[in-house]
Design a protein around this motif. Structure first.
Motif, PDB file in Angstrom:
ATOM      1  N   LEU A 176       0.736  -1.158  -0.079  1.00 51.29           N
ATOM      2  CA  LEU A 176       0.067  -0.002   0.030  1.00 51.29           C
ATOM      3  C   LEU A 176       0.618   1.298   0.078  1.00 51.29           C
ATOM      4  CD1 LEU A 176      -2.939  -1.051   2.349  1.00 51.29           C
ATOM      5  CD2 LEU A 176      -2.928  -0.923   0.210  1.00 51.29           C
ATOM      6  N   HIS A 206      -6.182   2.282   7.630  1.00 52.10           N
ATOM      7  CA  HIS A 206      -5.482   0.906   7.307  1.00 52.10           C
ATOM      8  C   HIS A 206      -5.615   0.103   8.833  1.00 52.10           C
ATOM      9  CE1 HIS A 206      -1.305   1.162   8.901  1.00 52.10           C
ATOM     10  NE2 HIS A 206      -1.532   2.399   8.649  1.00 52.10           N
ATOM     11  N   ARG A 215      -7.289  -1.383  -3.073  1.00 49.81           N
ATOM     12  CA  ARG A 215      -6.128  -1.983  -3.248  1.00 49.81           C
ATOM     13  C   ARG A 215      -5.321  -1.628  -4.327  1.00 49.81           C
ATOM     14  NH1 ARG A 215     -10.084  -5.498  -0.980  1.00 49.81           N
ATOM     15  NH2 ARG A 215      -9.313  -7.180   0.541  1.00 49.81           N
TER      16      ARG A 215
END
Length: 191
Positions: free
Chosen positions: A12, A46, A79
């Motif tokens: 990420l 996250h 994603r």
């Protein structure tokens, strides 16, 4: 300033510019619905896994910038793969679920997305798909959304300019990271 949390999943890192709480305003304009200015709050967070969690809330603003009523809310997951391909799933309060695919631009924090698949409940308004462009510009998050229906060709319908919301905890963390040898008067620091 783009900060990369130490517990962010390694895949990420290219999306780290999205992380945080954002707030700002924009314009909503689409045939068959009210044209208005809107306020928006967006959160990208996250938990260490290989996706970002996303939440957005918008509300109609009056001429003085006061909240009038909710406009749209959506949430989802983002994603990215090793080839910079971005995949987003969203669920909106109007009964629409979408899968978006796109790409992170080369050497700049910009993401172009287009719907690949969507489903809608019987109660939702007609909708055939859309596009979105997100960009990190001078530490701000800007976006524009396009949509189409069976009656209206693809066209812009919402756009916003968002600023990063800084929490007191972040200010305290940044203050602790300052060097100990700053000048006492503060002015000499800028000379």
């Amino acid at each position: 300033m783009i900060e990369i949390p130490s517990d962010l999943h390694k895949d990420l890192v290219p999306l780290a510019f999205l992380l945080g709480n954002w707030a700002g305003a924009g314009v909503h304009d689409f045939p068959g619905s009210e044209k208005c200015n809107f306020g928006q709050e967006v959160t990208f967070s996250h938990d260490g896994r290989d996706f970002l969690e996303y939440h957005s809330h918008t509300w109609v603003l009056d001429n003085d910038g006061n909240k009038v009523r909710p406009l749209e809310s959506e949430s989802g997951f983002w994603r990215i793969d090793a080839d910079r391909k971005v995949e987003v799933t969203t669920t909106r309060d109007d009964g629409v679920v979408e899968i978006w695919y796109g790409e992170l631009a080369h050497q700049k924090p910009q993401i172009d997305l287009a719907t690949d698949t969507m489903a809608r409940t019987a109660a939702s308004a007609p909708y055939s798909g859309g596009k979105r462009l997100y960009g990190y510009v001078k530490s701000d998050l800007m976006w524009v959304g396009e949509k189409q229906t069976p009656e209206v060709e693809l066209r812009p319908y919402m756009s916003a300019h968002l600023k990063k919301v800084v929490t007191p905890e972040e200010v305290e963390r940044w203050a602790k990271a300052l060097p100990d040898d700053l000048p006492d008067d503060g002015i000499a620091f800028f000379k």
